[in-house]
Motif scaffolding. Structure first.
Motif, PDB file in Angstrom:
ATOM      1  N   GLU A  37      51.836  29.674 -10.307  1.00  0.00           N
ATOM      2  CA  GLU A  37      52.699  30.668  -9.660  1.00  0.00           C
ATOM      3  C   GLU A  37      53.091  30.209  -8.258  1.00  0.00           C
ATOM      4  OE1 GLU A  37      51.829  35.041  -8.084  1.00  0.00           O
ATOM      5  OE2 GLU A  37      51.692  34.884 -10.277  1.00  0.00           O
ATOM      6  N   GLU A  38      52.143  29.680  -7.499  1.00  0.00           N
ATOM      7  CA  GLU A  38      52.451  29.187  -6.148  1.00  0.00           C
ATOM      8  C   GLU A  38      53.419  28.011  -6.195  1.00  0.00           C
ATOM      9  OE1 GLU A  38      48.379  30.236  -3.676  1.00  0.00           O
ATOM     10  OE2 GLU A  38      48.307  28.596  -5.150  1.00  0.00           O
ATOM     11  N   ILE A  39      53.207  27.114  -7.136  1.00  0.00           N
ATOM     12  CA  ILE A  39      54.114  25.973  -7.276  1.00  0.00           C
ATOM     13  C   ILE A  39      55.507  26.471  -7.646  1.00  0.00           C
ATOM     14  CG2 ILE A  39      54.627  23.922  -8.667  1.00  0.00           C
ATOM     15  CD1 ILE A  39      51.524  23.535  -8.840  1.00  0.00           C
ATOM     16  N   GLY A  40      55.577  27.439  -8.539  1.00  0.00           N
ATOM     17  CA  GLY A  40      56.868  28.018  -8.912  1.00  0.00           C
ATOM     18  C   GLY A  40      57.594  28.612  -7.721  1.00  0.00           C
ATOM     19  N   ARG A  41      56.858  29.314  -6.862  1.00  0.00           N
ATOM     20  CA  ARG A  41      57.488  29.913  -5.666  1.00  0.00           C
ATOM     21  C   ARG A  41      57.953  28.829  -4.690  1.00  0.00           C
ATOM     22  NH1 ARG A  41      53.026  33.616  -5.890  1.00  0.00           N
ATOM     23  NH2 ARG A  41      52.192  32.688  -3.996  1.00  0.00           N
ATOM     24  N   ILE A  42      57.172  27.768  -4.543  1.00  0.00           N
ATOM     25  CA  ILE A  42      57.576  26.661  -3.664  1.00  0.00           C
ATOM     26  C   ILE A  42      58.867  26.041  -4.191  1.00  0.00           C
ATOM     27  CG2 ILE A  42      56.956  24.306  -2.928  1.00  0.00           C
ATOM     28  CD1 ILE A  42      53.989  25.364  -2.881  1.00  0.00           C
ATOM     29  N   PHE A  43      58.919  25.785  -5.504  1.00  0.00           N
ATOM     30  CA  PHE A  43      60.121  25.188  -6.078  1.00  0.00           C
ATOM     31  C   PHE A  43      61.308  26.134  -5.986  1.00  0.00           C
ATOM     32  CE2 PHE A  43      58.117  21.783  -9.070  1.00  0.00           C
ATOM     33  CZ  PHE A  43      57.625  21.112  -7.957  1.00  0.00           C
ATOM     34  N   ALA A  44      61.087  27.432  -6.167  1.00  0.00           N
ATOM     35  CA  ALA A  44      62.174  28.410  -6.044  1.00  0.00           C
ATOM     36  C   ALA A  44      62.727  28.401  -4.613  1.00  0.00           C
ATOM     37  CB  ALA A  44      61.684  29.799  -6.424  1.00  0.00           C
ATOM     38  N   THR A  45      61.845  28.272  -3.641  1.00  0.00           N
ATOM     39  CA  THR A  45      62.288  28.196  -2.243  1.00  0.00           C
ATOM     40  C   THR A  45      63.130  26.945  -2.020  1.00  0.00           C
ATOM     41  OG1 THR A  45      60.351  29.421  -1.493  1.00  0.00           O
ATOM     42  CG2 THR A  45      61.502  28.092   0.160  1.00  0.00           C
ATOM     43  N   LEU A  46      62.668  25.817  -2.546  1.00  0.00           N
ATOM     44  CA  LEU A  46      63.449  24.579  -2.414  1.00  0.00           C
ATOM     45  C   LEU A  46      64.787  24.693  -3.146  1.00  0.00           C
ATOM     46  CD1 LEU A  46      60.631  21.900  -2.706  1.00  0.00           C
ATOM     47  CD2 LEU A  46      62.102  22.326  -0.722  1.00  0.00           C
ATOM     48  N   ASP A  47      64.792  25.362  -4.312  1.00  0.00           N
ATOM     49  CA  ASP A  47      66.044  25.601  -5.034  1.00  0.00           C
ATOM     50  C   ASP A  47      67.042  26.335  -4.134  1.00  0.00           C
ATOM     51  OD1 ASP A  47      65.277  24.439  -7.436  1.00  0.00           O
ATOM     52  OD2 ASP A  47      64.850  26.340  -8.437  1.00  0.00           O
ATOM     53  N   ARG A  48      66.563  27.386  -3.497  1.00  0.00           N
ATOM     54  CA  ARG A  48      67.451  28.174  -2.617  1.00  0.00           C
ATOM     55  C   ARG A  48      67.959  27.329  -1.461  1.00  0.00           C
ATOM     56  NH1 ARG A  48      63.499  31.888  -3.118  1.00  0.00           N
ATOM     57  NH2 ARG A  48      62.846  31.648  -0.957  1.00  0.00           N
ATOM     58  N   ILE A  49      67.072  26.568  -0.857  1.00  0.00           N
ATOM     59  CA  ILE A  49      67.473  25.736   0.284  1.00  0.00           C
ATOM     60  C   ILE A  49      68.478  24.677  -0.139  1.00  0.00           C
ATOM     61  CG2 ILE A  49      66.647  24.088   1.999  1.00  0.00           C
ATOM     62  CD1 ILE A  49      63.985  25.679   2.027  1.00  0.00           C
ATOM     63  N   LEU A  50      68.272  24.119  -1.337  1.00  0.00           N
ATOM     64  CA  LEU A  50      69.196  23.091  -1.824  1.00  0.00           C
ATOM     65  C   LEU A  50      70.508  23.693  -2.311  1.00  0.00           C
ATOM     66  CD1 LEU A  50      66.636  20.804  -3.661  1.00  0.00           C
ATOM     67  CD2 LEU A  50      68.110  20.111  -1.772  1.00  0.00           C
ATOM     68  N   GLY A  51      70.580  25.016  -2.333  1.00  0.00           N
ATOM     69  CA  GLY A  51      71.846  25.669  -2.686  1.00  0.00           C
ATOM     70  C   GLY A  51      72.002  25.994  -4.145  1.00  0.00           C
ATOM     71  N   CYS A  52      70.889  26.081  -4.865  1.00  0.00           N
ATOM     72  CA  CYS A  52      70.967  26.391  -6.283  1.00  0.00           C
ATOM     73  C   CYS A  52      69.887  27.402  -6.602  1.00  0.00           C
ATOM     74  CB  CYS A  52      70.766  25.125  -7.127  1.00  0.00           C
ATOM     75  SG  CYS A  52      70.886  25.414  -8.885  1.00  0.00           S
ATOM     76  N   PRO A  53      70.209  28.687  -6.729  1.00  0.00           N
ATOM     77  CA  PRO A  53      69.180  29.695  -7.015  1.00  0.00           C
ATOM     78  C   PRO A  53      68.381  29.338  -8.270  1.00  0.00           C
ATOM     79  CG  PRO A  53      71.304  30.733  -6.582  1.00  0.00           C
ATOM     80  CD  PRO A  53      71.537  29.258  -6.648  1.00  0.00           C
ATOM     81  N   ALA A  54      67.098  29.591  -8.221  1.00  0.00           N
ATOM     82  CA  ALA A  54      66.171  29.211  -9.305  1.00  0.00           C
ATOM     83  C   ALA A  54      66.613  29.764 -10.653  1.00  0.00           C
ATOM     84  CB  ALA A  54      64.757  29.678  -8.975  1.00  0.00           C
ATOM     85  N   GLU A  55      67.151  30.991 -10.686  1.00  0.00           N
ATOM     86  CA  GLU A  55      67.485  31.579 -11.966  1.00  0.00           C
ATOM     87  C   GLU A  55      68.709  30.937 -12.608  1.00  0.00           C
ATOM     88  OE1 GLU A  55      66.685  33.540  -9.253  1.00  0.00           O
ATOM     89  OE2 GLU A  55      68.610  34.006  -8.450  1.00  0.00           O
ATOM     90  N   THR A  56      69.520  30.180 -11.887  1.00  0.00           N
ATOM     91  CA  THR A  56      70.689  29.530 -12.494  1.00  0.00           C
ATOM     92  C   THR A  56      70.501  28.041 -12.608  1.00  0.00           C
ATOM     93  OG1 THR A  56      71.780  29.224 -10.358  1.00  0.00           O
ATOM     94  CG2 THR A  56      72.253  31.268 -11.557  1.00  0.00           C
ATOM     95  N   ALA A  57      69.416  27.490 -12.087  1.00  0.00           N
ATOM     96  CA  ALA A  57      69.235  26.034 -12.093  1.00  0.00           C
ATOM     97  C   ALA A  57      68.872  25.526 -13.462  1.00  0.00           C
ATOM     98  CB  ALA A  57      68.145  25.643 -11.106  1.00  0.00           C
TER      99      ALA A  57
END
Length: 174
Positions: A154-174
């Motif tokens: 779960e923590e890894i998922g949240r870290i990756f979701a944060t990076l997704d947002r920063i990179l400009g691609c929301p986790a739910e659409t990546a």
């Protein structure tokens, strides 16, 4: 290669033998030796095959100079590939480390792969953020290899979701 990978996973690279691989593959040891004259050459081929699989999953071009490579996309696909890759067997790294300490040129494919990745990531919209994603993935992979990862899925998922947002691609659409 499938037989060699299966044997390496079953007994660990330190205990991998050409005889066991030949038996698993259903070929003669001589036939195996024709393609892989040493245990080191076989282990190097296993490493190269793994890196090729990682590169394909992340969309990393064969040539790091490919101007069409999307650095942000490569960073995102690296994270996705990490999440889809089974956790390495604890203790499995020791055999590879021992082999690499004995034969340092076994690290060459890893160095070349990392150079290709870095070349792609340098073309990201924000290269530093893409490189942070690379460092996170590689750091987590090392923690898993040594069975020392303190983070939950779960923590890894949240870290990756944060990076997704920063990179400009929301986790739910990546």
């Amino acid at each position: 290669m499938e037989a060699a990978t299966a044997v390496a996973h079953a007994v660990g690279p330190a205990h991998l033998s050409l005889e066991a691989v030949a038996e698993q593959a259903g070929v003669s040891k001589g036939g195996l030796l024709y393609h892989f004259p040493t245990k080191a050459s076989l282990i190097k081929a296993i490493v190269e095959r793994h890196l090729e699989t990682v590169a394909t999953a992340a969309g990393i071009p064969a040539c790091g100079g490919d101007a069409d490579a999307d650095g942000d996309g490569v960073a995102l696909r690296m994270m996705r590939a990490f999440l889809l890759t089974p956790v390495a067997k604890p203790g499995g790294a020791q055999g590879f480390l021992a082999a690499m300490a004995e034969t340092p040129e076994m690290l060459d494919p890893i160095r070349q792969h990392n150079e290709r990745v870095a070349a792609c990531l340098r073309r990201a919209h924000e290269p530093e953020i893409a490189m942070i994603a690379f460092l996170v993935v590689e750091g987590l992979r090392c923690l898993q290899l040594f069975d020392a990862n303190p983070l939950t899925e779960e923590e890894i998922g949240r870290i990756f979701a944060t990076l997704d947002r920063i990179l400009g691609c929301p986790a739910e659409t990546a």
